[in-house]
Design a protein around this motif. Structure first.
Motif, PDB file in Angstrom:
ATOM      1  N   LEU A 290      54.777 -61.479  51.636  1.00 28.98           N
ATOM      2  CA  LEU A 290      56.527 -61.128  52.193  1.00 28.98           C
ATOM      3  C   LEU A 290      56.294 -61.219  53.677  1.00 28.98           C
ATOM      4  CD1 LEU A 290      57.127 -57.909  50.020  1.00 28.98           C
ATOM      5  CD2 LEU A 290      57.922 -60.421  49.524  1.00 28.98           C
ATOM      6  N   VAL A 291      55.451 -60.873  54.334  1.00 24.87           N
ATOM      7  CA  VAL A 291      55.351 -60.424  55.813  1.00 24.87           C
ATOM      8  C   VAL A 291      55.039 -61.993  56.535  1.00 24.87           C
ATOM      9  CG1 VAL A 291      54.376 -59.292  57.819  1.00 24.87           C
ATOM     10  CG2 VAL A 291      54.411 -58.117  55.588  1.00 24.87           C
ATOM     11  N   ALA A 292      54.447 -62.682  56.140  1.00 27.89           N
ATOM     12  CA  ALA A 292      53.951 -63.798  56.744  1.00 27.89           C
ATOM     13  C   ALA A 292      55.198 -64.624  57.187  1.00 27.89           C
ATOM     14  CB  ALA A 292      52.898 -64.725  56.102  1.00 27.89           C
ATOM     15  N   THR A 293      55.983 -65.136  56.181  1.00 28.39           N
ATOM     16  CA  THR A 293      57.119 -66.022  56.585  1.00 28.39           C
ATOM     17  C   THR A 293      58.690 -65.317  56.284  1.00 28.39           C
ATOM     18  OG1 THR A 293      56.855 -66.734  54.337  1.00 28.39           O
ATOM     19  CG2 THR A 293      55.938 -68.116  56.278  1.00 28.39           C
ATOM     20  N   ASN A 294      58.559 -63.959  56.479  1.00 23.09           N
ATOM     21  CA  ASN A 294      59.786 -63.245  56.371  1.00 23.09           C
ATOM     22  C   ASN A 294      60.556 -63.108  55.034  1.00 23.09           C
ATOM     23  OD1 ASN A 294      61.503 -61.333  57.631  1.00 23.09           O
ATOM     24  ND2 ASN A 294      62.834 -62.950  58.365  1.00 23.09           N
ATOM     25  N   LYS A 295      59.730 -62.980  53.944  1.00 24.33           N
ATOM     26  CA  LYS A 295      60.516 -63.340  52.536  1.00 24.33           C
ATOM     27  C   LYS A 295      60.904 -61.856  52.129  1.00 24.33           C
ATOM     28  CE  LYS A 295      58.021 -67.589  51.766  1.00 24.33           C
ATOM     29  NZ  LYS A 295      56.901 -68.152  51.198  1.00 24.33           N
ATOM     30  N   THR A 296      61.886 -61.834  51.256  1.00 14.73           N
ATOM     31  CA  THR A 296      62.356 -60.912  50.674  1.00 14.73           C
ATOM     32  C   THR A 296      62.121 -60.654  49.121  1.00 14.73           C
ATOM     33  OG1 THR A 296      63.994 -60.501  52.617  1.00 14.73           O
ATOM     34  CG2 THR A 296      64.290 -59.412  50.519  1.00 14.73           C
ATOM     35  N   LEU A 297      61.856 -59.473  48.669  1.00 11.98           N
ATOM     36  CA  LEU A 297      61.739 -59.197  47.297  1.00 11.98           C
ATOM     37  C   LEU A 297      62.891 -58.061  47.103  1.00 11.98           C
ATOM     38  CD1 LEU A 297      60.708 -59.465  44.439  1.00 11.98           C
ATOM     39  CD2 LEU A 297      58.843 -57.615  45.032  1.00 11.98           C
ATOM     40  N   ALA A 298      63.812 -58.384  46.283  1.00  7.17           N
ATOM     41  CA  ALA A 298      64.856 -57.318  45.687  1.00  7.17           C
ATOM     42  C   ALA A 298      65.146 -57.405  44.409  1.00  7.17           C
ATOM     43  CB  ALA A 298      66.188 -58.037  46.496  1.00  7.17           C
ATOM     44  N   GLY A 299      65.886 -56.363  44.051  1.00  5.85           N
ATOM     45  CA  GLY A 299      66.128 -56.107  42.551  1.00  5.85           C
ATOM     46  C   GLY A 299      67.929 -56.093  42.581  1.00  5.85           C
ATOM     47  N   SER A 300      68.209 -56.079  41.202  1.00  3.76           N
ATOM     48  CA  SER A 300      69.697 -56.195  40.979  1.00  3.76           C
ATOM     49  C   SER A 300      69.859 -55.670  39.678  1.00  3.76           C
ATOM     50  CB  SER A 300      70.392 -57.512  41.281  1.00  3.76           C
ATOM     51  OG  SER A 300      71.556 -57.354  41.099  1.00  3.76           O
ATOM     52  N   PHE A 301      70.803 -54.843  39.616  1.00  2.00           N
ATOM     53  CA  PHE A 301      71.227 -54.258  38.189  1.00  2.00           C
ATOM     54  C   PHE A 301      72.433 -54.607  37.729  1.00  2.00           C
ATOM     55  CE2 PHE A 301      72.341 -50.145  36.042  1.00  2.00           C
ATOM     56  CZ  PHE A 301      71.966 -50.330  34.786  1.00  2.00           C
ATOM     57  N   ILE A 302      72.726 -55.026  36.730  1.00  6.46           N
ATOM     58  CA  ILE A 302      74.185 -55.534  36.112  1.00  6.46           C
ATOM     59  C   ILE A 302      75.073 -55.651  37.397  1.00  6.46           C
ATOM     60  CG2 ILE A 302      73.742 -54.951  33.805  1.00  6.46           C
ATOM     61  CD1 ILE A 302      75.039 -52.238  34.312  1.00  6.46           C
ATOM     62  N   GLY A 303      76.348 -55.059  37.322  1.00  2.00           N
ATOM     63  CA  GLY A 303      77.328 -55.231  38.368  1.00  2.00           C
ATOM     64  C   GLY A 303      78.709 -54.124  38.112  1.00  2.00           C
ATOM     65  N   GLY A 304      79.332 -54.054  39.040  1.00  2.00           N
ATOM     66  CA  GLY A 304      80.646 -53.337  38.758  1.00  2.00           C
ATOM     67  C   GLY A 304      81.587 -53.909  37.885  1.00  2.00           C
ATOM     68  N   THR A 305      82.859 -53.200  37.726  1.00  4.49           N
ATOM     69  CA  THR A 305      83.710 -53.658  36.761  1.00  4.49           C
ATOM     70  C   THR A 305      84.664 -54.898  37.500  1.00  4.49           C
ATOM     71  OG1 THR A 305      85.071 -51.781  37.371  1.00  4.49           O
ATOM     72  CG2 THR A 305      83.986 -51.877  35.183  1.00  4.49           C
ATOM     73  N   SER A 306      84.856 -54.661  38.840  1.00  2.00           N
ATOM     74  CA  SER A 306      85.729 -55.810  39.473  1.00  2.00           C
ATOM     75  C   SER A 306      84.878 -56.840  39.592  1.00  2.00           C
ATOM     76  CB  SER A 306      86.074 -55.308  40.772  1.00  2.00           C
ATOM     77  OG  SER A 306      84.900 -54.717  41.711  1.00  2.00           O
ATOM     78  N   ASP A 307      83.505 -56.847  39.993  1.00  2.00           N
ATOM     79  CA  ASP A 307      82.594 -58.007  39.897  1.00  2.00           C
ATOM     80  C   ASP A 307      82.560 -58.595  38.629  1.00  2.00           C
ATOM     81  OD1 ASP A 307      82.143 -58.036  42.667  1.00  2.00           O
ATOM     82  OD2 ASP A 307      80.387 -56.777  42.392  1.00  2.00           O
ATOM     83  N   THR A 308      82.506 -57.897  37.420  1.00  2.00           N
ATOM     84  CA  THR A 308      82.501 -58.606  36.097  1.00  2.00           C
ATOM     85  C   THR A 308      83.748 -59.196  35.821  1.00  2.00           C
ATOM     86  OG1 THR A 308      81.001 -56.722  35.405  1.00  2.00           O
ATOM     87  CG2 THR A 308      82.118 -58.020  33.590  1.00  2.00           C
ATOM     88  N   GLN A 309      84.818 -58.767  36.263  1.00  3.64           N
ATOM     89  CA  GLN A 309      86.208 -59.516  35.979  1.00  3.64           C
ATOM     90  C   GLN A 309      86.116 -60.831  36.708  1.00  3.64           C
ATOM     91  OE1 GLN A 309      88.757 -58.445  33.663  1.00  3.64           O
ATOM     92  NE2 GLN A 309      88.812 -60.868  34.056  1.00  3.64           N
ATOM     93  N   GLU A 310      85.826 -60.615  38.186  1.00  2.55           N
ATOM     94  CA  GLU A 310      85.687 -61.930  38.968  1.00  2.55           C
ATOM     95  C   GLU A 310      84.599 -62.941  38.280  1.00  2.55           C
ATOM     96  OE1 GLU A 310      85.054 -61.317  43.547  1.00  2.55           O
ATOM     97  OE2 GLU A 310      83.078 -62.117  42.836  1.00  2.55           O
ATOM     98  N   MET A 311      83.394 -62.581  37.878  1.00  2.00           N
ATOM     99  CA  MET A 311      82.677 -63.185  37.052  1.00  2.00           C
ATOM    100  C   MET A 311      83.224 -64.132  35.833  1.00  2.00           C
ATOM    101  SD  MET A 311      80.518 -63.295  34.135  1.00  2.00           S
ATOM    102  CE  MET A 311      80.605 -61.401  33.577  1.00  2.00           C
ATOM    103  N   LEU A 312      83.891 -63.417  35.164  1.00  2.00           N
ATOM    104  CA  LEU A 312      84.764 -64.186  34.054  1.00  2.00           C
ATOM    105  C   LEU A 312      85.591 -65.055  34.431  1.00  2.00           C
ATOM    106  CD1 LEU A 312      85.048 -61.071  31.520  1.00  2.00           C
ATOM    107  CD2 LEU A 312      83.498 -62.859  31.509  1.00  2.00           C
ATOM    108  N   ASP A 313      86.318 -64.684  35.448  1.00  2.00           N
ATOM    109  CA  ASP A 313      87.267 -65.785  36.037  1.00  2.00           C
ATOM    110  C   ASP A 313      86.502 -66.894  36.597  1.00  2.00           C
ATOM    111  OD1 ASP A 313      89.259 -63.711  35.296  1.00  2.00           O
ATOM    112  OD2 ASP A 313      89.611 -63.012  37.340  1.00  2.00           O
ATOM    113  N   LEU A 314      85.691 -66.676  37.381  1.00  2.00           N
ATOM    114  CA  LEU A 314      85.220 -67.804  37.903  1.00  2.00           C
ATOM    115  C   LEU A 314      84.559 -68.766  36.792  1.00  2.00           C
ATOM    116  CD1 LEU A 314      83.237 -68.327  41.205  1.00  2.00           C
ATOM    117  CD2 LEU A 314      82.044 -68.985  39.032  1.00  2.00           C
ATOM    118  N   ALA A 315      83.876 -67.858  35.798  1.00  2.00           N
ATOM    119  CA  ALA A 315      83.259 -68.651  34.714  1.00  2.00           C
ATOM    120  C   ALA A 315      84.222 -69.605  33.922  1.00  2.00           C
ATOM    121  CB  ALA A 315      82.675 -67.813  33.634  1.00  2.00           C
ATOM    122  N   ALA A 316      85.531 -69.023  33.813  1.00  2.00           N
ATOM    123  CA  ALA A 316      86.648 -69.600  32.975  1.00  2.00           C
ATOM    124  C   ALA A 316      87.168 -70.916  33.893  1.00  2.00           C
ATOM    125  CB  ALA A 316      87.829 -68.997  32.976  1.00  2.00           C
TER     126      ALA A 316
END
Length: 349
Positions: A290-316
């Motif tokens: 990670l350190v040598a070239t400034n890389k990032t390890l992150a995590g993500s857990f589902i999403g909020g309801t507004s983002d879920t609606q946004e995701m569906l609209d973009l998917a459509a």
């Protein structure tokens, strides 16, 4: 007013696991009566997620039986409470991984109910009335309006249901980690239920998408069916070497413990890997990776309801749906056996 256990007077039927064998069988249940802020949904489809298998088998040691799994719910509104303004009978709607939260903390205020300490999962969780939640392998469900999303007309309910977990699980990290910019190079590690949707969203964002997989047999599907730009076999040293330092980010959908250090080599300096899969054991990575070239390890857990609606609209808008195999309720135990053996290409529904 919050519902109480005594308000559970509406009868329904579900497919329940009664113990850690995970065998699902019909069970008569009750759902709460329609509250002022509630939406009543007739369930037409429910996706089968790998976490459902973990849940019914008590792999995470938190199971409460009987358990009715399912958090990719798609159906039709049959009734709404008097305070509900966003939905009406006949609307095509869905419910994802959560059915309630405190609705008052900072995370909820910002639309991230998925980060709320009081988040209530769609199944195997204790609701505000003290009852255990039952999921979407059932005939109907009653949910607070805030946790219901609308399916655009362009998305079929069967192919849209898995987006309520798989879709938001990959969309949210792409949005919040800047992996949604046209022209950037996105790696998608793993090509299962999550991975194939990540490929589709990556292309919808206008990115170059490379699938990274240990299975050479998935190359044709990745390139020809899903539209990925490239395919790298992670076990092939020459292919991995050729792809070194080429990717801006990687969405890691793999739920197995695999060596991560070689995969960080695929990232450009300042690149990031976002984990959305859940390996059983702790992950290990040398700090230098990670350190040598400034890389990032992150995590993500589902999403909020507004983002879920946004995701569906973009998917459509971009024609993004899940690739599915539709099954009947009488096939669900066979489907679970197949899922355990990785004998399901994308998503069962």
């Amino acid at each position: 007013m919050s519902p109480t256990a005594a308000d559970h007077t509406r009868t329904a039927v579900g497919l329940a696991a009664l113990d850690a064998s995970g065998h699902l069988s019909p069970l008569a249940i009750t759902r709460r009566s329609t509250g002022d802020d509630d939406v009543v949904i007739k369930i037409l489809y429910c996706g089968i997620c790998h976490s459902d298998l973990h849940g019914i088998k008590n792999d995470w040691k938190n199971a409460s039986y009987p358990m009715i799994p399912g958090h990719e719910i798609a159906g039709e509104v049959t009734e709404v409470g008097k305070n509900v303004s966003k939905f009406k009978a006949g609307d095509r709607v869905g419910v994802g991984c959560m059915v309630n939260s405190c609705q008052s903390c900072e995370s909820c205020g910002k639309g991230f109910e998925n980060h709320c300490p009081g988040m209530i999962f769609t199944y195997n969780s204790v609701d505000v009335d003290g009852t255990v939640t039952y999921g979407g392998y059932s005939s109907m469900v009653v949910v607070h309006e805030r946790f219901v999303v609308r399916f655009p007309d362009a998305i079929p309910l069967d192919k849209g249901a898995p987006l309520l977990c798989a879709g938001i699980t990959v969309y949210s990290p792409m949005k919040y980690h800047g992996l949604n910019v046209p022209g950037l190079h996105l790696g998608v590690l793993g090509l299962g239920g999550l991975g194939h949707v990540a490929v589709k969203f990556g292309k919808a964002f206008g990115m170059k998408v490379t699938v990274i997989s240990s299975s050479p047999g998935k190359k044709e599907e990745a390139l020809e069916r899903l539209g990925a730009d490239a395919f790298v076999v992670s076990k092939d040293a020459d292919e991995m070497k050729a792809a070194m330092s080429t990717m801006d980010g990687i969405i890691n959908t793999v739920s197995a413990n695999i060596p991560l250090t070689p995969l960080f080599g695929l990232l450009k300096p300042n690149g990031k890997m976002v984990m959305v899969g859940l390996p059983e054991n702790p992950i290990e990575i040398p700090p230098f990776a990670l350190v040598a070239t400034n890389k990032t390890l992150a995590g993500s857990f589902i999403g909020g309801t507004s983002d879920t609606q946004e995701m569906l609209d973009l998917a459509a808008k971009h024609g993004v749906t899940a690739d599915i195999e539709v099954i009947g309720a009488d096939y669900v135990n066979t489907a679970m056996e197949r899922l355990a053996k990785a004998d399901v290409s994308w998503r069962a529904n």
